[in-house]
Design a protein around this motif. Structure first.
Motif, PDB file in Angstrom:
ATOM      1  N   GLY A 300       0.916  -1.366   0.000  1.00 16.30           N
ATOM      2  CA  GLY A 300       0.047   0.034   0.241  1.00 16.30           C
ATOM      3  C   GLY A 300       0.913   1.342  -0.010  1.00 16.30           C
ATOM      4  N   ILE A 301       1.961   1.222  -0.339  1.00 19.13           N
ATOM      5  CA  ILE A 301       2.971   2.372  -0.164  1.00 19.13           C
ATOM      6  C   ILE A 301       2.802   3.304  -1.598  1.00 19.13           C
ATOM      7  CG2 ILE A 301       5.292   3.315  -0.456  1.00 19.13           C
ATOM      8  CD1 ILE A 301       6.297   0.747   1.312  1.00 19.13           C
ATOM      9  N   ASN A 302       2.398   4.427  -1.515  1.00 21.39           N
ATOM     10  CA  ASN A 302       2.313   5.302  -2.995  1.00 21.39           C
ATOM     11  C   ASN A 302       3.769   5.883  -3.248  1.00 21.39           C
ATOM     12  OD1 ASN A 302       2.024   7.158  -4.615  1.00 21.39           O
ATOM     13  ND2 ASN A 302      -0.059   7.986  -3.624  1.00 21.39           N
ATOM     14  N   ILE A 303       4.403   4.606  -3.942  1.00 25.75           N
ATOM     15  CA  ILE A 303       5.783   5.205  -4.277  1.00 25.75           C
ATOM     16  C   ILE A 303       6.059   6.394  -5.137  1.00 25.75           C
ATOM     17  CG2 ILE A 303       7.957   4.255  -5.616  1.00 25.75           C
ATOM     18  CD1 ILE A 303       6.428   1.456  -4.961  1.00 25.75           C
ATOM     19  N   THR A 320       8.334  21.961   2.426  1.00 24.86           N
ATOM     20  CA  THR A 320       7.705  21.569   1.470  1.00 24.86           C
ATOM     21  C   THR A 320       7.572  20.051   1.207  1.00 24.86           C
ATOM     22  OG1 THR A 320       7.748  23.743   0.194  1.00 24.86           O
ATOM     23  CG2 THR A 320       7.293  21.744  -1.033  1.00 24.86           C
ATOM     24  N   GLY A 321       8.782  19.330   1.327  1.00 23.75           N
ATOM     25  CA  GLY A 321       8.956  18.121   0.961  1.00 23.75           C
ATOM     26  C   GLY A 321       8.196  17.068   2.008  1.00 23.75           C
ATOM     27  N   ILE A 322       8.329  17.447   3.360  1.00 28.61           N
ATOM     28  CA  ILE A 322       7.826  16.599   4.451  1.00 28.61           C
ATOM     29  C   ILE A 322       6.182  16.926   4.353  1.00 28.61           C
ATOM     30  CG2 ILE A 322       8.160  18.507   6.221  1.00 28.61           C
ATOM     31  CD1 ILE A 322       8.520  14.579   6.755  1.00 28.61           C
ATOM     32  N   THR A 323       5.698  18.103   4.001  1.00 33.96           N
ATOM     33  CA  THR A 323       4.336  18.183   3.870  1.00 33.96           C
ATOM     34  C   THR A 323       3.705  17.446   2.692  1.00 33.96           C
ATOM     35  OG1 THR A 323       4.587  20.604   4.508  1.00 33.96           O
ATOM     36  CG2 THR A 323       2.620  20.026   3.383  1.00 33.96           C
ATOM     37  N   MET A 324       4.360  17.480   1.655  1.00 36.00           N
ATOM     38  CA  MET A 324       4.076  16.636   0.574  1.00 36.00           C
ATOM     39  C   MET A 324       4.130  14.810   1.036  1.00 36.00           C
ATOM     40  SD  MET A 324       6.063  18.140  -2.638  1.00 36.00           S
ATOM     41  CE  MET A 324       5.471  17.031  -3.780  1.00 36.00           C
ATOM     42  N   TYR A 325       4.967  14.670   1.994  1.00 35.48           N
ATOM     43  CA  TYR A 325       5.544  13.394   2.225  1.00 35.48           C
ATOM     44  C   TYR A 325       4.331  12.908   3.071  1.00 35.48           C
ATOM     45  CZ  TYR A 325       7.834   9.039   3.691  1.00 35.48           C
ATOM     46  OH  TYR A 325       8.264   7.806   4.022  1.00 35.48           O
ATOM     47  N   PHE A 326       3.761  13.770   4.136  1.00 31.88           N
ATOM     48  CA  PHE A 326       2.746  13.158   4.981  1.00 31.88           C
ATOM     49  C   PHE A 326       1.389  13.150   3.993  1.00 31.88           C
ATOM     50  CE2 PHE A 326       4.828  15.260   8.809  1.00 31.88           C
ATOM     51  CZ  PHE A 326       4.997  14.140   9.247  1.00 31.88           C
ATOM     52  N   THR A 327       1.028  14.024   3.246  1.00 25.04           N
ATOM     53  CA  THR A 327      -0.138  13.851   2.427  1.00 25.04           C
ATOM     54  C   THR A 327      -0.092  12.513   1.568  1.00 25.04           C
ATOM     55  OG1 THR A 327       0.138  16.181   2.144  1.00 25.04           O
ATOM     56  CG2 THR A 327      -1.290  14.967   0.418  1.00 25.04           C
ATOM     57  N   GLY A 328       1.175  12.279   0.994  1.00 22.58           N
ATOM     58  CA  GLY A 328       1.399  10.989   0.033  1.00 22.58           C
ATOM     59  C   GLY A 328       1.028   9.743   1.036  1.00 22.58           C
ATOM     60  N   SER A 333      -5.164   9.219   7.565  1.00 21.05           N
ATOM     61  CA  SER A 333      -6.170   7.995   7.377  1.00 21.05           C
ATOM     62  C   SER A 333      -6.185   7.217   8.727  1.00 21.05           C
ATOM     63  CB  SER A 333      -5.950   7.299   6.086  1.00 21.05           C
ATOM     64  OG  SER A 333      -4.344   6.902   6.064  1.00 21.05           O
ATOM     65  N   GLN A 334      -6.843   6.236   8.762  1.00 22.21           N
ATOM     66  CA  GLN A 334      -6.631   5.296   9.834  1.00 22.21           C
ATOM     67  C   GLN A 334      -5.429   4.620   9.917  1.00 22.21           C
ATOM     68  OE1 GLN A 334     -10.298   3.279  11.359  1.00 22.21           O
ATOM     69  NE2 GLN A 334     -11.636   4.703  10.486  1.00 22.21           N
ATOM     70  N   GLU A 335      -4.993   4.256   8.557  1.00 22.27           N
ATOM     71  CA  GLU A 335      -3.821   3.398   8.449  1.00 22.27           C
ATOM     72  C   GLU A 335      -2.904   4.071   7.566  1.00 22.27           C
ATOM     73  OE1 GLU A 335      -5.101  -0.362   6.961  1.00 22.27           O
ATOM     74  OE2 GLU A 335      -6.623  -0.852   8.559  1.00 22.27           O
ATOM     75  N   PRO A 336      -2.125   5.164   7.982  1.00 24.79           N
ATOM     76  CA  PRO A 336      -1.131   5.522   7.167  1.00 24.79           C
ATOM     77  C   PRO A 336      -0.010   4.588   6.971  1.00 24.79           C
ATOM     78  CG  PRO A 336      -1.000   6.304   9.349  1.00 24.79           C
ATOM     79  CD  PRO A 336      -2.279   5.545   9.252  1.00 24.79           C
ATOM     80  N   VAL A 337       0.562   4.582   5.793  1.00 20.74           N
ATOM     81  CA  VAL A 337       1.861   3.565   5.529  1.00 20.74           C
ATOM     82  C   VAL A 337       3.212   4.206   5.744  1.00 20.74           C
ATOM     83  CG1 VAL A 337       2.357   1.871   3.824  1.00 20.74           C
ATOM     84  CG2 VAL A 337      -0.243   2.338   4.322  1.00 20.74           C
ATOM     85  N   SER A 338       3.808   3.573   6.601  1.00 19.54           N
ATOM     86  CA  SER A 338       5.177   3.913   6.744  1.00 19.54           C
ATOM     87  C   SER A 338       6.011   2.894   5.759  1.00 19.54           C
ATOM     88  CB  SER A 338       5.774   3.772   8.025  1.00 19.54           C
ATOM     89  OG  SER A 338       6.976   3.599   8.227  1.00 19.54           O
ATOM     90  N   LEU A 339       7.093   3.514   5.447  1.00 19.12           N
ATOM     91  CA  LEU A 339       8.094   2.791   4.386  1.00 19.12           C
ATOM     92  C   LEU A 339       8.841   1.634   5.322  1.00 19.12           C
ATOM     93  CD1 LEU A 339      10.080   5.545   2.562  1.00 19.12           C
ATOM     94  CD2 LEU A 339       8.022   4.268   1.631  1.00 19.12           C
ATOM     95  N   HIS A 340       8.623   1.625   6.374  1.00 19.67           N
ATOM     96  CA  HIS A 340       9.142   0.501   7.068  1.00 19.67           C
ATOM     97  C   HIS A 340       8.287  -0.926   6.691  1.00 19.67           C
ATOM     98  CE1 HIS A 340      12.141   2.650   9.388  1.00 19.67           C
ATOM     99  NE2 HIS A 340      11.271   3.478   9.721  1.00 19.67           N
ATOM    100  N   SER A 341       6.980  -0.624   6.113  1.00 18.86           N
ATOM    101  CA  SER A 341       6.320  -1.598   5.517  1.00 18.86           C
ATOM    102  C   SER A 341       6.855  -2.366   4.526  1.00 18.86           C
ATOM    103  CB  SER A 341       4.827  -1.134   5.218  1.00 18.86           C
ATOM    104  OG  SER A 341       4.199  -0.490   6.543  1.00 18.86           O
TER     105      SER A 341
END
Length: 390
Positions: A300-303, A320-328, A333-341
């Motif tokens: 479920g990672i939006n690469i 700007t980058g971290i703001t975009m990162y949080f959005t991406g 959402s109830q299940e934000p996806v970390s890259l550690h996934s």
């Protein structure tokens, strides 16, 4: 709208074609864009079986406005999904149904990366099938889109009686994949050459480093960065058509104006691009164009969104980058996806036309964004949703 000639068939094609890959998912906005394009002189629309809902949206619009006979449609056979001869008809018939037409003007073999890959299709009987479709008038012309190495490109060119091709080309990627040498090789063989990613997924329009924006503005205050990028391509006589993946009516109109107003660039204007390339090299880390071929990710990672944020953090500042990162990552959402996934399965990397080592690069992205402050934010968000759902 300036016209360029398909040297094989003599068709007068618009210098600017409509690349539908980035169509809005809402048909109403897409319809307004298509009508604006038609009104501005664009009569070439490029889509593909793999572009989500593209063919169906385009087919509905063209039927509603009775425009099929006035335009050229190009679409693409998903050759990576073709495992037997019967698959050719299965995909093609579905495309005709979606597009609500009984013929395709320019039919691409989608995403050829090597001669070996094409030979596998030849072994399945693709040439026989294409000949039958052409004889029946269901396919008018046959070509291919390319995402392989520069060394392989001439071999693919000479492997079949192609009638056109599409390559990725822009002033930043001048020697990437087929590159300038491939452009010239195709033109020398008399093939019309269509250009994809002219704005590098929008980066050459809205994602330029600030210094690059200033260089362009100083050189010509009234010309947009997108206009500069398109003019650079039209400067090449070998380029038959530039396919732009426009996302709203304003961009359609802006690009139409650029195509209509084009004048050959001066030596001083061409020298500006060397300065721009240097600015890009300073800040952009990843050559992701946002094509979404790497999706869906099993985890479920939006690469593309993560890579876009990563590049933006260097080009336009970390905030700007971290703001975009949080959005991406769907932070609220109830299940934000970390890259550690990420499991490192490599499915994404095999599908990437830019040949990015995605699992490896995601580790760099995670190192930049998913540090201790990030983990604290994630902890608070999880606590929030636990209270909301308890």
């Amino acid at each position: 709208m300036q016209k360029r000639i398909d040297k094989i068939f003599g068709n007068k094609l618009p210098a600017l074609g409509f690349g539908c890959m980035r169509f809005p998912l809402l048909g109403g906005e897409a319809e307004r864009m298509v009508i604006a394009a038609l009104d501005g002189g664009i009569n070439f629309f490029d889509t593909a079986y793999l572009y989500p809902n593209n063919e169906k949206i385009l087919g509905n619009i063209l039927k509603k406005h009775a425009k099929r006979s006035e335009i050229y449609i190009s679409t693409k056979l998903p050759i990576a999904m073709c495992k037997k001869y019967e698959d050719f008809d299965r995909f093609f018939n579905e495309q005709l149904k979606r597009l609500q037409t009984d013929y395709i003007d320019y039919y691409f073999m989608h995403n050829i990366t090597s001669l070996r890959q094409w030979k596998a299709l030849l072994a399945l009987g693709i040439e026989k099938w294409l000949a039958e479709k052409k004889a029946a008038g269901q396919i008018k012309r046959v070509g291919f889109s390319y995402h392989g190495s520069g060394e392989e490109f001439p071999r693919v060119l000479d492997s079949s009686p192609w009638e056109f091709c599409m390559i990725q080309y822009n002033y930043y990627d001048e020697n990437y994949q087929a590159g300038k040498a491939g452009l010239r090789a195709a033109a020398q063989r008399g093939l019309p050459v269509f250009i994809m990613e002219p704005l590098l997924g929008g980066k050459l329009a809205t994602g330029l480093p600030q210094k690059a924006m200033e260089i362009f503005k100083n050189a010509s205050p009234n010309k947009t960065p997108a206009n500069w990028a398109l003019d650079w391509l039209w400067q090449h006589d070998e380029v038959t058509m530039v396919l732009s993946g426009m996302t709203d009516v304003e961009k359609v109109q802006e690009n139409i104006k650029a195509a209509s107003d084009f004048k050959p660039l001066t030596a001083d204007e061409l020298a500006v691009f060397a300065q721009i390339r240097e600015e890009f090299k300073k800040v952009y880390k990843l050559n992701c164009t946002g094509c979404n071929y790497c999706l869906p990710c099993p985890k479920g990672i939006n690469i593309p969104a993560r890579f876009s944020a990563y590049n933006a953090s260097y080009a336009r500042g970390y905030f700007t980058g971290i703001t975009m990162y949080f959005t991406g990552m769907g932070i609220m959402s109830q299940e934000p996806v970390s890259l550690h996934s990420c499991s490192g399965c490599g499915k994404c990397e095999k599908s990437c036309p830019q040949h990015i080592e995605i699992p490896k690069e995601l580790k760099h992205v995670a190192k930049r964004f998913e540090s201790l402050p990030f983990r604290v934010v994630m902890w608070f968000i999880r606590r929030f949703w636990q209270r909301e759902t308890s």
